[in-house]
Design an enzyme around this catalytic site. Structure first.
Site, PDB file in Angstrom:
ATOM      1  N   SER A 180       0.849  -1.197   0.000  1.00 26.04           N
ATOM      2  CA  SER A 180       0.000   0.000   0.000  1.00 26.04           C
ATOM      3  C   SER A 180       0.881   1.242   0.000  1.00 26.04           C
ATOM      4  O   SER A 180       2.031   1.195   0.453  1.00 26.04           O
ATOM      5  CB  SER A 180      -0.860  -0.002   1.273  1.00 26.04           C
ATOM      6  OG  SER A 180      -1.363   1.297   1.528  1.00 26.04           O
ATOM      7  N   SER A 181       0.347   2.349  -0.460  1.00 23.46           N
ATOM      8  CA  SER A 181       1.131   3.598  -0.481  1.00 23.46           C
ATOM      9  C   SER A 181       1.384   4.107   0.937  1.00 23.46           C
ATOM     10  O   SER A 181       2.227   4.981   1.153  1.00 23.46           O
ATOM     11  CB  SER A 181       0.379   4.676  -1.275  1.00 23.46           C
ATOM     12  OG  SER A 181      -0.877   4.912  -0.669  1.00 23.46           O
ATOM     13  N   CYS A 182       0.701   3.529   1.927  1.00 21.26           N
ATOM     14  CA  CYS A 182       0.900   4.020   3.303  1.00 21.26           C
ATOM     15  C   CYS A 182       2.197   3.499   3.906  1.00 21.26           C
ATOM     16  O   CYS A 182       2.546   3.823   5.039  1.00 21.26           O
ATOM     17  CB  CYS A 182      -0.290   3.690   4.197  1.00 21.26           C
ATOM     18  SG  CYS A 182      -0.302   1.987   4.701  1.00 21.26           S
ATOM     19  N   TYR A 235      -0.597  -1.121  10.191  1.00 20.05           N
ATOM     20  CA  TYR A 235      -0.821  -1.707   8.863  1.00 20.05           C
ATOM     21  C   TYR A 235       0.417  -1.514   7.994  1.00 20.05           C
ATOM     22  O   TYR A 235       0.871  -2.443   7.315  1.00 20.05           O
ATOM     23  CB  TYR A 235      -2.034  -1.024   8.224  1.00 20.05           C
ATOM     24  CG  TYR A 235      -2.393  -1.478   6.831  1.00 20.05           C
ATOM     25  CD1 TYR A 235      -2.173  -0.649   5.735  1.00 20.05           C
ATOM     26  CD2 TYR A 235      -2.977  -2.717   6.613  1.00 20.05           C
ATOM     27  CE1 TYR A 235      -2.520  -1.045   4.457  1.00 20.05           C
ATOM     28  CE2 TYR A 235      -3.339  -3.122   5.332  1.00 20.05           C
ATOM     29  CZ  TYR A 235      -3.106  -2.280   4.261  1.00 20.05           C
ATOM     30  OH  TYR A 235      -3.454  -2.680   2.988  1.00 20.05           O
ATOM     31  N   LYS A 258       2.781  -4.393   6.207  1.00 18.27           N
ATOM     32  CA  LYS A 258       2.999  -4.434   4.761  1.00 18.27           C
ATOM     33  C   LYS A 258       4.494  -4.320   4.415  1.00 18.27           C
ATOM     34  O   LYS A 258       4.985  -4.950   3.483  1.00 18.27           O
ATOM     35  CB  LYS A 258       2.192  -3.330   4.067  1.00 18.27           C
ATOM     36  CG  LYS A 258       0.700  -3.609   3.998  1.00 18.27           C
ATOM     37  CD  LYS A 258       0.415  -4.882   3.217  1.00 18.27           C
ATOM     38  CE  LYS A 258      -1.050  -5.249   3.161  1.00 18.27           C
ATOM     39  NZ  LYS A 258      -1.286  -6.488   2.417  1.00 18.27           N
ATOM     40  N   LEU A 275      -7.377   2.741  -3.424  1.00 21.84           N
ATOM     41  CA  LEU A 275      -8.172   2.059  -4.440  1.00 21.84           C
ATOM     42  C   LEU A 275      -9.667   2.179  -4.152  1.00 21.84           C
ATOM     43  O   LEU A 275     -10.066   2.368  -3.003  1.00 21.84           O
ATOM     44  CB  LEU A 275      -7.796   0.570  -4.477  1.00 21.84           C
ATOM     45  CG  LEU A 275      -6.315   0.278  -4.737  1.00 21.84           C
ATOM     46  CD1 LEU A 275      -6.026  -1.198  -4.489  1.00 21.84           C
ATOM     47  CD2 LEU A 275      -5.919   0.689  -6.139  1.00 21.84           C
ATOM     48  N   HIS A 314     -12.939   3.344   3.436  1.00 21.89           N
ATOM     49  CA  HIS A 314     -12.093   4.436   2.964  1.00 21.89           C
ATOM     50  C   HIS A 314     -12.980   5.605   2.549  1.00 21.89           C
ATOM     51  O   HIS A 314     -14.194   5.458   2.412  1.00 21.89           O
ATOM     52  CB  HIS A 314     -11.263   3.961   1.765  1.00 21.89           C
ATOM     53  CG  HIS A 314     -10.213   2.966   2.127  1.00 21.89           C
ATOM     54  ND1 HIS A 314     -10.336   1.622   1.872  1.00 21.89           N
ATOM     55  CD2 HIS A 314      -9.026   3.116   2.770  1.00 21.89           C
ATOM     56  CE1 HIS A 314      -9.261   0.986   2.318  1.00 21.89           C
ATOM     57  NE2 HIS A 314      -8.460   1.866   2.867  1.00 21.89           N
ATOM     58  N   TRP A 329     -15.215  13.941   7.469  1.00 22.90           N
ATOM     59  CA  TRP A 329     -14.190  13.933   8.506  1.00 22.90           C
ATOM     60  C   TRP A 329     -13.023  14.871   8.184  1.00 22.90           C
ATOM     61  O   TRP A 329     -12.698  15.074   7.004  1.00 22.90           O
ATOM     62  CB  TRP A 329     -13.618  12.514   8.654  1.00 22.90           C
ATOM     63  CG  TRP A 329     -14.607  11.474   9.054  1.00 22.90           C
ATOM     64  CD1 TRP A 329     -15.921  11.671   9.421  1.00 22.90           C
ATOM     65  CD2 TRP A 329     -14.391  10.066   9.130  1.00 22.90           C
ATOM     66  NE1 TRP A 329     -16.512  10.474   9.723  1.00 22.90           N
ATOM     67  CE2 TRP A 329     -15.589   9.471   9.558  1.00 22.90           C
ATOM     68  CE3 TRP A 329     -13.275   9.240   8.891  1.00 22.90           C
ATOM     69  CZ2 TRP A 329     -15.722   8.090   9.732  1.00 22.90           C
ATOM     70  CZ3 TRP A 329     -13.393   7.870   9.058  1.00 22.90           C
ATOM     71  CH2 TRP A 329     -14.609   7.313   9.481  1.00 22.90           C
TER      72      TRP A 329
HETATM   73  O1  GFB Z   1      -9.562   6.998   2.897  1.00 24.09           O
HETATM   74  P1  GFB Z   1      -9.184   7.292   4.312  1.00 24.09           P
HETATM   75  O2  GFB Z   1     -10.014   6.671   5.385  1.00 24.09           O
HETATM   76  O3  GFB Z   1      -7.699   6.794   4.563  1.00 24.09           O
HETATM   77  O4  GFB Z   1      -9.184   8.897   4.586  1.00 24.09           O
HETATM   78  P2  GFB Z   1      -6.246   7.387   4.273  1.00 24.09           P
HETATM   79  C1  GFB Z   1      -8.681   9.782   3.639  1.00 24.09           C
HETATM   80  C2  GFB Z   1      -9.025  11.205   4.064  1.00 24.09           C
HETATM   81  O5  GFB Z   1     -10.443  11.404   3.872  1.00 24.09           O
HETATM   82  C3  GFB Z   1      -8.742  11.524   5.539  1.00 24.09           C
HETATM   83  C4  GFB Z   1     -10.989  12.041   5.024  1.00 24.09           C
HETATM   84  O6  GFB Z   1      -8.205  12.827   5.616  1.00 24.09           O
HETATM   85  C5  GFB Z   1     -10.140  11.475   6.160  1.00 24.09           C
HETATM   86  O7  GFB Z   1     -10.250  12.316   7.310  1.00 24.09           O
HETATM   87  N1  GFB Z   1     -12.426  11.754   5.146  1.00 24.09           N
HETATM   88  C6  GFB Z   1     -13.411  12.680   5.072  1.00 24.09           C
HETATM   89  C7  GFB Z   1     -12.986  10.555   5.355  1.00 24.09           C
HETATM   90  N2  GFB Z   1     -14.619  12.111   5.268  1.00 24.09           N
HETATM   91  C8  GFB Z   1     -14.379  10.776   5.447  1.00 24.09           C
HETATM   92  C9  GFB Z   1     -15.247   9.660   5.684  1.00 24.09           C
HETATM   93  O8  GFB Z   1     -16.489   9.800   5.791  1.00 24.09           O
HETATM   94  N3  GFB Z   1     -14.663   8.442   5.779  1.00 24.09           N
HETATM   95  C10 GFB Z   1     -13.295   8.272   5.671  1.00 24.09           C
HETATM   96  N4  GFB Z   1     -12.775   7.025   5.772  1.00 24.09           N
HETATM   97  N5  GFB Z   1     -12.430   9.314   5.467  1.00 24.09           N
HETATM   98  C11 GFB Z   1      -5.631   4.863   4.521  1.00 24.09           C
HETATM   99  C12 GFB Z   1      -4.849   4.019   5.499  1.00 24.09           C
HETATM  100  O9  GFB Z   1      -5.337   6.219   4.839  1.00 24.09           O
HETATM  101  O10 GFB Z   1      -5.217   4.651   3.185  1.00 24.09           O
HETATM  102  C13 GFB Z   1      -4.926   2.566   5.118  1.00 24.09           C
HETATM  103  O11 GFB Z   1      -5.362   4.227   6.800  1.00 24.09           O
HETATM  104  C14 GFB Z   1      -4.610   2.354   3.649  1.00 24.09           C
HETATM  105  O12 GFB Z   1      -4.002   1.841   5.883  1.00 24.09           O
HETATM  106  C15 GFB Z   1      -5.406   3.285   2.794  1.00 24.09           C
HETATM  107  O13 GFB Z   1      -3.249   2.583   3.438  1.00 24.09           O
HETATM  108  C16 GFB Z   1      -5.013   3.118   1.343  1.00 24.09           C
HETATM  109  O14 GFB Z   1      -6.029   7.545   2.821  1.00 24.09           O
HETATM  110  O15 GFB Z   1      -5.979   8.587   5.133  1.00 24.09           O
END
Ligand code: GFB
Length: 317
Positions: free
Chosen positions: A108-110, A137, A141, A167, A180, A203
């Protein structure tokens, strides 16, 4: 990969595994085997070894993992590190023990540092501290990709590791706590529209930037790499992405308009933003001859259509 080669997709019911299955079938591979958590548990070494002993796959795509968005990663780090480490250790070792010809590990890119130079090159791995919200995580990875490298160096295996960006696509997770951002926004805007809600709560601040790749393009990229390149060509890891990013705020506006929601956006800044940016440098993959086929907008349109078919599954969650 010969068209009748025995190819195993681990985790074929998930977002990535189901896309790889579709792509392999579309390209005419005829000898496919699959497993998912309801068949047997890849976290258990004996069950994993027994499966490889019985099926003896020649090629393996490891798409089984415990995945989630920022809230899930921040809340359940022990589960994320345990599940992902145990799956990886079992499957990578079994692939070596049972003479798998070629194995593809999905990272993952993380895995890159929170403040890595942008766009992030493969060489930036472990250069500085990781993003705290998904360190568990990320470390799992990183351990997996390093295990593939060291098995290649010590045992002469051909295990390749790819690092996809964020993705999305058909069969995604729409649980509003663990998903996500992109699927969460599709569901939030859709439900607000049909229930005439005056606003949708998102968020963070909306200022972080993210790169998004439609999952059918990821599947195309991993099959392309498995067909054409080996560890000696790729090295330890290779990035897979579209090469462009967008702020969460701009993404929200795009999805709001595609879904046709006309209310307000509210931002819950008690929720974490996570890493400010994680754009991948995809020049190496481009040099190998691969680029994605879908724009972000096309991918969102396709995903919204598939969500409308899948939405009943998520109503109660
Ligand atoms: O996609 P996301 O949950 O993961 O959040 P990451 C991306 C951004 O979207 C964050 C915002 O800044 C969140 O605060 N966001 C806004 C929201 N509204 C929402 C919402 O309703 N739901 C969610 N989920 N986010 C993940 C890693 O990071 O990326 C994983 O935690 C993995 O391990 C994944 O690597 C690809 O992109 O921040």
């Amino acid at each position: 990969m010969e068209k009748d080669a025995k190819i195993y997709v681990a985790g074929y019911k998930g977002l990535v595994g189901s896309a790889i299955k579709r792509k392999l079938e579309e390209k005419g591979y005829t000898n496919l085997i699959f497993s998912d958590i309801d068949d047997f548990d890849l976290q258990r070494q004996t069950e994993t070894e027994a499966f490889f002993e019985k099926e003896k796959p020649e090629y393996v795509f490891l798409a089984a993992a415990k995945v989630g968005g920022i809230w899930a990663n921040k809340t359940y780090p022990a589960e994320f590190i345990y599940s992902n480490l145990s799956i990886e250790v079992n499957v990578i070792h079994a692939a070596y023990k049972h003479g798998v010809k070629k194995f593809l590990f999905l990272g993952s890119s993380c895995i890159y540092p929170r403040l890595a130079p942008q766009p992030m090159k493969e060489a930036h791995l472990l250069d500085s501290p990781l993003e705290p919200t998904n360190e568990a995580y990320a470390i799992a990875k990183i351990a997996g990709l390093k295990m593939c490298r060291y098995y290649n160096e010590q045992y002469g295996t051909n295990f390749i590791s790819v690092m996809p960006t964020n993705l999305f696509g058909p069969n995604d997770n729409y649980d509003l706590q663990t998903s996500h951002v992109l699927p969460a926004l599709i569901r939030k805007f859709h439900e607000a529209k049909i229930n005439n809600k005056p606003f949708v709560e998102l968020w963070g601040t909306g200022s972080p930037k993210r790169e998004f790749l439609y999952v059918d393009d990821l599947a195309d990229a991993v099959v392309f790499l498995m067909e054409k390149y080996d560890y000696k060509d790729i090295g330890e890891i290779i990035n897979i992405g579209c090469g462009e990013d967008i702020s969460i705020k701009e993404l929200a506006e795009m999805i709001k308009s595609i879904v046709g929601y006309e209310g307000e956006l509210k931002w819950d800044t008690d929720k974490p933003d996570g890493t400010p940016r994680k754009l991948l440098d995809v020049s190496r993959l481009k040099e190998l001859g691969w680029t994605p086929q879908h724009t972000l907008k096309q991918g969102i349109l396709n995903t919204y259509k598939s969500f409308l078919k899948e939405q009943d599954r998520w109503k109660s969650r």
